[in-house]
Write an enzyme that holds these catalytic residues in place. Structure first.
Site, PDB file in Angstrom:
ATOM      1  CD  GLU A  63      -2.761   1.264   2.440  1.00 50.35           C
ATOM      2  OE1 GLU A  63      -2.481   0.546   3.423  1.00 50.35           O
ATOM      3  OE2 GLU A  63      -3.701   2.070   2.439  1.00 50.35           O
ATOM      4  CB  SER A  98      -0.995   8.957  10.382  1.00 46.40           C
ATOM      5  OG  SER A  98      -0.213   8.548  11.494  1.00 46.40           O
ATOM      6  CD  GLU A 151       1.612  12.684  12.043  1.00 48.28           C
ATOM      7  OE1 GLU A 151       0.794  11.964  11.448  1.00 48.28           O
ATOM      8  OE2 GLU A 151       1.877  13.848  11.689  1.00 48.28           O
TER       9      GLU A 151
END
Lengths: 394, 386
Positions: free
Chosen positions: A245, A376, A378
């Site tokens: 992905e 994300s 992060e």
């Protein structure tokens, strides 16, 4: 070190370019060039065009419908798709669950699912995130209890991209509630449309389009035969799939398309008696963006050349995800700046606005998602800090 | 495409890496900072004996017939140890000037001893008003007898304070900004009328500021055709920009690795500061930028040998600009994450920080290269055909 292409590769590029040129329907090309939102049917129309040519899944092994191209040919193919502003295909079947079934699925599963993914006859979506399990994916709670030949599913998924169009969803569910969270997760394939108890409700995004859905499971019965890999072995699969992905959502090709759009916008945006292209400050911003994209592309080339030599992409794919998603957002920030008040419109005004004026603000809003989805940024930084830099835990 | 090093290149990197670790590390640079020249002739000779100056010159010119990539790999390693010897000044600029424009006699007399490490060279092109514009030149060379008389001032001449021979750009015709009329001359470091002042750079290196007060040179010291030097200069400075990318990359890699090490060792609040997520994220950003800078450094190194001028300019400008954008993330976070100690002279981080900043400002800064990129025919075409 060598960055050049062989004469065969150059001929291959020419062949691909010519085919795309004649195969892409004009309305699709027009929308892509104007950064418009693609309706599901339009995406699938392009999917089926590629399928008929045998080019829809170049990254799959040849035996199951791939093209047999090497990494460089696949790269050239993708570059040509971006060059032609081809619409991106839905990745959930082709780039995510497909490769996973190829790697971990049973022969029956391969026969049942892969041909329909290729043909675009069955559309897939991804059931990972839950309302309380986003970045902390391993904390997911969708419960799957064994009953006879089935699992009985109860719980909820969210941010399910394109679930409203999907025939199938692949989910991570919890089959064990004690012990380490990661060790109680199982990977299941569920028929969204024909399983009683599964309900899909789309969200309206800030971009004004229906991209994500909530998916509810109430005593939904899913055959055990739909499990990929062993029970409680889903985490390995989740991680393998996330690797696929991340590489996709770096969006090297998308950014090429966006930069082309920025250039067209700058050319068409009137400033006094000329166009925005004549403004050296704005030209410098486009040039700086081109350069940033080139750095991402070069990093991608290096990953590609390494893959060509048979080395697996490591957690380095996190770099491409972070940088690529941030550049994608910057592209639309720059478009908004370029267009001034012409950027502030909305697509429901229809054709009184030129197509790109209808869609730039929508996409500008929607693309805030790129640094959130797919783990994300992060979380990607955590991955780099822990797995690559080996910084100490808290 | 293949970005793997050849076996020869791997051996070269390993040899230079070993030299940097054992013989020319940051400690040697610290001591060298206090000397007059900052670099050491004995070390230079040793580099010559090792064959490092000749890697990218043709065999006919006394080199090993390799590519610019080989020189870039050496410079990358030099960056990791802040090696002060004038490799860019002498090999990439002065040496290549003679190799590309010189006669057989000039090559034998000036290039061959440099490749051996017996002498060093420099290229004087920048002037006080010229900024990064290579055709802005006030220094003049007038016919004088059978030779030339050169008058003018040059600044920021790398190794200009110590070079045995200095290639000087001067106008033999035309006005201050004309593209035609620039010529190159090989001036002896001890020539009468040449005044050299060693000026300290922020990175601890020294550069030469030159005053040429009617320096007389013979006709045999004109390098290449009179008046045709601009494209040669452009190529030389582009290659130096690519070389600066390579050395910067070595510095950034070292700066990054030292910062990560520091994060693991330094304790505050009873635990290593590297366990704090906010610092981990900055380290991750540094890592991403080091990798992107490395990618662009490779691009610049490959394109330094490119014969298509627009392609060379485009890719080297892109790389030089990116080494500033991405490098800055690494530089500023390295100092910030080291905390107060990071701004002391005793901590090495600041030395790498300053060296990279100097390399970013030499051979065209980011603004210059972004602007140049945006005016190239290739970019113009892409705007029209998008």
């Amino acid at each position: 070190m060598d960055m050049s292409f062989t004469p065969e590769q150059i001929r291959f590029r020419e062949e691909v370019r010519q085919w795309i040129e004649q195969a892409m329907p004009a309305p699709i090309r027009k929308k892509a060039q104007n950064g418009a939102h693609f309706e599901h049917e339009e995406q699938m129309e392009w999917h089926k065009t590629l399928y008929k040519k045998g080019w829809v899944a170049p990254h799959w092994p040849k035996e199951v419908g791939g093209t047999g191209w090497d990494a460089t040919q696949r790269f050239i193919f993708n570059e040509e798709l971006s060059r032609a502003s081809a619409p991106p295909l839905s990745p959930f079947g082709l780039a995510m669950v497909g490769p996973l079934i190829i790697q971990f699925g049973t022969p029956e599963q391969k026969t049942r699912y892969l041909p329909k993914i290729l043909a675009g006859e069955e559309v897939w979506c991804q059931g990972y995130s839950e309302p309380n399990s986003g970045s902390d994916l391993a904390s997911l709670q969708l419960k799957a209890e064994k009953d006879g030949d089935n699992y009985v599913l109860n719980g909820q998924k969210t941010w399910t991209t394109h679930a409203q169009y999907a025939d199938w969803i692949f989910v991570l569910c919890r089959t064990k509630f004690d012990g380490k969270q990661q060790e109680g997760i199982t990977f299941l394939l569920c028929d969204v449309k024909n399983t009683p108890g599964i309900t899909v409700k789309p969200f309206m995004t800030t971009g004004g389009t229906l991209a994500f859905s909530e998916t509810w499971f109430e005593n939904a019965r899913v055959p055990q035969a739909n499990r990929v890999g062993p029970e409680n072995g889903g985490w390995t699969m989740a991680k393998a799939l996330l690797g696929h992905e991340r590489t996709t959502i770096a969006g090297v090709g998308e950014i090429r398309r966006y930069i082309n759009l920025i250039k067209r916008i700058a050319r068409d945006t009137k400033v006094g008696t000329g166009s925005l292209l004549e403004d050296p400050a704005f030209r410098a911003r486009i040039a700086a963006l081109e350069i940033r994209h080139r750095a991402l592309m070069m990093a991608n080339y290096r990953t590609l050349a390494s893959a060509q030599l048979g080395r697996a992409p490591g957690p380095e794919s996190s770099i491409l995800k972070i940088v690529g998603s941030e550049i994608q957002q910057y592209c639309y920030e720059l478009m908004m700046d370029a267009m001034g008040h012409n950027a502030l419109g909305w697509f429901d005004s229809g054709e009184i606005l030129p197509m790109h004026e209808q869609w730039v603000a929508s996409q500008f809003n929607y693309l805030r998602a790129t640094t959130i989805y797919g783990g994300s940024n992060e979380i990607q930084r955590n991955i780099i800090a822990k797995l690559i830099l080996q910084l100490p835990g808290a | 495409m293949n970005f793997d090093l050849t076996d020869e290149q791997k051996m070269l990197v390993s040899a230079v890496g070993k030299f940097v670790k054992n013989e020319s590390n940051v400690e040697r640079f610290r001591k060298a900072r206090t000397t007059a020249a900052v670099w050491d002739k004995a070390v230079w000779k040793k580099m010559g004996d090792n064959g490092w100056m000749g890697v990218a010159f043709s065999e006919a010119d006394g080199g090993f017939g390799g590519s610019f990539v080989d020189a870039a790999l050496i410079l990358e390693q030099f960056g990791r140890g802040l090696v002060p010897e004038p490799y860019i000044a002498s090999v990439i600029l002065g040496g290549e000037a003679i190799a590309s424009a010189g006669t057989k006699e000039q090559k034998e007399k000036f290039l061959a001893p440099m490749i051996e490490g017996a002498t060093s060279l420099a290229l004087a092109y920048a002037e006080n008003q010229s900024r990064y514009n290579l055709n802005d030149c006030l220094t003049k060379a007038e016919k004088s007898g059978s030779g030339w008389k050169i008058t003018g001032e040059k600044r920021w001449v790398l190794n200009g304070h110590a070079a045995d021979q200095i290639v000087v750009a001067a106008r033999t015709s035309g006005g201050q900004f004309d593209a035609d009329g620039l010529s190159l001359f090989i001036v002896d470091g001890n020539a009468a009328g040449l005044e050299r002042t060693a000026v300290s750079g922020m990175d601890g290196h020294k550069t030469g500021w030159l005053k040429l007060k009617g320096v007389e040179v013979g006709a045999d010291r004109l390098l290449g055709g009179a008046g045709k030097a601009l494209s040669v200069l452009e190529r030389l400075v582009d290659r130096a920009a690519a070389a600066a990318c390579a050395e910067s990359q070595g510095c950034l890699q070292e700066l990054f690795e030292r910062t990560v090490l520091y994060l693991k060792q330094r304790e505050q609040f009873g635990r290593p500061i590297g366990s704090f997520q906010v610092l981990q994220h900055r380290a991750a950003d540094m890592f991403a930028q080091v990798e992107l800078c490395k990618s662009m450094m490779i691009l610049a190194a490959i394109k330094a040998d490119e014969t298509d001028e627009t392609e060379r300019k485009e890719q080297i400008s892109a790389a030089k600009a990116y080494l500033t954008e991405g490098g800055w993330v690494v530089q500023k976070q390295a100092i910030q994450l080291h905390g107060g100690i990071g701004i002391t002279d005793e901590q090495d981080a600041g030395l790498f920080f300053k060296r990279v900043r100097v390399l970013q400002g030499l051979f065209g800064d980011a603004d210059h290269h972004i602007s140049r990129f945006s005016k190239l025919a290739s970019f113009e075409r892409s705007l029209k055909s998008a």
